[in-house]
Design a protein around this motif. Structure first.
Motif, short mmCIF file in Angstrom:
data_model
loop_
_atom_site.label_atom_id
_atom_site.label_comp_id
_atom_site.label_asym_id
_atom_site.label_seq_id
_atom_site.Cartn_x
_atom_site.Cartn_y
_atom_site.Cartn_z
N ASN A 15 50.57 11.75 19.12
CA ASN A 15 50.73 10.56 18.79
C ASN A 15 50.13 9.84 17.52
N ASP A 274 53.73 2.10 26.29
CA ASP A 274 53.03 3.02 27.21
C ASP A 274 53.77 3.17 28.43
N THR A 276 56.14 6.13 30.06
CA THR A 276 56.53 7.21 29.92
C THR A 276 57.94 7.59 30.31
N GLU A 306 53.67 6.97 22.00
CA GLU A 306 53.15 6.66 23.21
C GLU A 306 51.66 6.19 23.36
#
Length: 323
Positions: A15, A274, A276, A306
């Motif tokens: 990320n 955030d 998934t 994310e």
């Protein structure tokens, strides 16, 4: 360039690397004569994202904003009532009784931060009600953000500022008259207050404040005027929900419902999420799914980070700003 150099030296994988790629893609999009929409979900204003977002607006790195009703009003709440806010670092350990104690003191909690009802919400209500009633009595209609622009640019609140006004993204947007799209404004504190004033008869016409359909019509016109083959509009999405879902649909609407040809797809896409990847979750959908809905193309630069937007967004903005 101290922040940028630090990030590029340390943020090399996963990320962290996606953050660098997205920021560089943002810069490239602007360098290619593109414009950028930023969308705000969650409690970004209460998280004081204005400290970095206002500077992005000042430097013409943001050209249109979509946000929830909460983010619209909470930037102004923070502007006039910051000294009355309370931070509760141990919020995970609060008992139901401690939560009740907060509401008894009119302190509305957003994770670790309590917004003071009387100093923030009611103070703004008293000022904006005058504008609502003035428009109502004259038969005029305005968008939710336009009412905020009126009270901010009037100077009525200046004596009550409790933060440096340069850190208010909404005030900076008002100065530049940046278009703001606020879908689902009724799902906000002031939206509830407006409904209450209509019910009580203080306001006669519920349409004094324009709604979502009119916002989509406005966005369709704005997008048509600003999205060109050599100057596309990018989409920088912070969080999920209606702040992202609503505006991105303007492109397939123009193509499929209005049958217009030659309307470019979104020219850049990044989401800080955030959520998934999951079954049926739009907020958790990978960007490629948007190809099937006619929002993005095969070659559209696509990024997903994310992580926590309160950490990520200021860092992306720092790179874009060359800090």
């Amino acid at each position: 360039m101290e922040i940028t150099n630090f990030l590029k030296n340390h943020f090399r994988h996963f990320n962290a690397a996606a953050l660098i790629d997205a920021a560089e893609g943002y810069k490239s999009h602007l360098d290619n004569n593109g414009k950028m929409m930023v969308t705000l979900a969650g409690a970004m204003s209460t998280a004081e994202l204005g400290i970095s977002l206002a500077e992005m607006i000042r430097q013409d790195k943001v050209h249109i904003i979509t946000c929830t009703g909460a983010n619209l009003e909470e930037d102004v709440f923070n502007l006039v009532a910051h000294d009355y806010y309370e931070r509760i670092p141990e919020y995970r350990d609060l008992t139901p009784q401690q939560e009740q104690d907060l509401v008894d003191r009119h302190m509305n909690r957003v994770t670790d931060t309590c917004i003071p009802e009387m100093e923030a919400m009611r103070r703004i209500e008293n000022v904006i009600l005058e504008e609502w009633q003035k428009a109502d009595q004259s038969g005029e209609q305005f968008f939710p953000h336009e009412f905020f622009y009126k009270i901010l640019l009037s100077g009525k609140l200046e004596s009550e500022y409790q933060i440096d006004p340069k850190d208010s993204w909404l005030l900076e947007a008002a100065k530049k008259n940046i278009p703001i799209i606020v879908p689902g404004w009724e799902d906000s504190t002031l939206g509830n207050m407006f409904a209450g004033h209509v019910i009580s008869g203080d306001i006669k016409n519920v349409h004094t404040v324009k709604g979502g359909i009119q916002y989509m019509m406005f966005l369709a016109e704005w997008y048509t005027e600003n999205a060109k083959e050599d100057s596309t509009v990018g989409f920088f999405q912070i969080g999920g929900g209606i702040a992202g879902d609503f505006p991105i649909c303007v492109v397939p609407m123009l193509h499929q419902d209005l049958q217009r040809d030659g309307v470019p797809l979104w020219g850049y896409f990044c989401q800080i999420s955030d959520s998934t990847t999951s079954y049926g979750s739009y907020s958790g959908a990978v960007p490629n799914e948007k190809i099937t809905w006619g929002k993005l193309g095969i070659d559209t630069p696509k990024y997903i980070i994310e992580s926590d937007a309160t950490i990520v967004a200021p860092l992306v903005f720092a790179i874009v700003l060359g800090q």
